[in-house]
Design a protein around this motif. Sequence first.
Motif, mmCIF file in Angstrom:
data_model
loop_
_atom_site.group_PDB
_atom_site.id
_atom_site.type_symbol
_atom_site.label_atom_id
_atom_site.label_comp_id
_atom_site.label_asym_id
_atom_site.label_seq_id
_atom_site.Cartn_x
_atom_site.Cartn_y
_atom_site.Cartn_z
ATOM 1 N N VAL A 55 0.833 -1.201 0.000
ATOM 2 C CA VAL A 55 0.000 0.000 0.000
ATOM 3 C C VAL A 55 0.870 1.253 0.000
ATOM 4 N N ASP A 56 0.503 2.218 -0.838
ATOM 5 C CA ASP A 56 1.165 3.521 -0.828
ATOM 6 C C ASP A 56 0.760 4.252 0.451
ATOM 7 N N PRO A 57 1.718 4.614 1.324
ATOM 8 C CA PRO A 57 1.363 5.215 2.610
ATOM 9 C C PRO A 57 0.743 6.605 2.494
ATOM 10 N N GLU A 58 0.951 7.272 1.375
ATOM 11 C CA GLU A 58 0.422 8.624 1.209
ATOM 12 C C GLU A 58 -1.002 8.626 0.654
ATOM 13 N N THR A 59 -1.261 7.735 -0.293
ATOM 14 C CA THR A 59 -2.586 7.734 -0.938
ATOM 15 C C THR A 59 -3.509 6.635 -0.427
ATOM 16 N N GLY A 60 -2.924 5.616 0.213
ATOM 17 C CA GLY A 60 -3.722 4.475 0.648
ATOM 18 C C GLY A 60 -4.060 3.524 -0.479
ATOM 19 N N GLU A 61 -3.502 3.765 -1.650
ATOM 20 C CA GLU A 61 -3.774 2.937 -2.830
ATOM 21 C C GLU A 61 -3.017 1.621 -2.748
#
Length: 244
Positions: A102-108
């Motif tokens: 998971v991308d920690p900034e976008t939650g994607e």
Amino acid sequence: MDTKRFDRAIETIVTRQHENHGIGTLGEKTVHAVVKLYMEPDEDYHETPIDNYVADIFREDRVFEIQTGSFQALRGKLADFLPQFEVTVVHPIPAEKTLCWVDPETGEIVERRRSNKHGTPQMIFRELYRIRPFLKDPHLNLVILMIDMEETKLLNGYGRNRKNHATKYDRLPLRLVEELTLTCPEDYRMLIPLELDRFTSVDFAKAVKIPKSEGTTAMQILYEMGVVERVDRTKKGYLYEVVE
């Protein structure tokens, strides 16, 4: 093993997390919360203070401790609880694991893939070594839960793909695969493959697919508990047989 009850526990905990806007807002990790609800659906018996500790579950003079990490943390509780109560330590082990990045900034969700590593019940031996002084106590029971899980990691590590030393965020149970209960030394025989006759710790490790060092640990524990005996010694180490 009650797979329907386990599925209901998953549904209940995941629903609560969604209502609280995400994983981790309950103050405990998902695997721990699901297993606790599975072992005791009546939450009136959860988180009970006993002496200087808090038992995960306490009902009818029985303590249940859900231990998802190192058993070292159990030593104090076991020393306190075992003289007073019957104690069951429940240890979940990933059977099959799906990795979710998971991308920690976008939650994607950037990547999802199935791990090529598979868990086995014999992985518990590396943790049992930490509580060796308590293993022969007649009030101690062990429950091994083999669970398919999805492990979420944050892409915040090192390297080009940011995966080295990345943060393990949470693990979501997907399915209960197997449940083993160990209540006495004889029950530990089920952790020894039937095809093994006379065998070394290396033979054992290879048969149950654990590292050689953990095979040595397993044999030491099984020997001390009287489950196996040493019948010979070779250049490769002791030869063991299951005690009949």
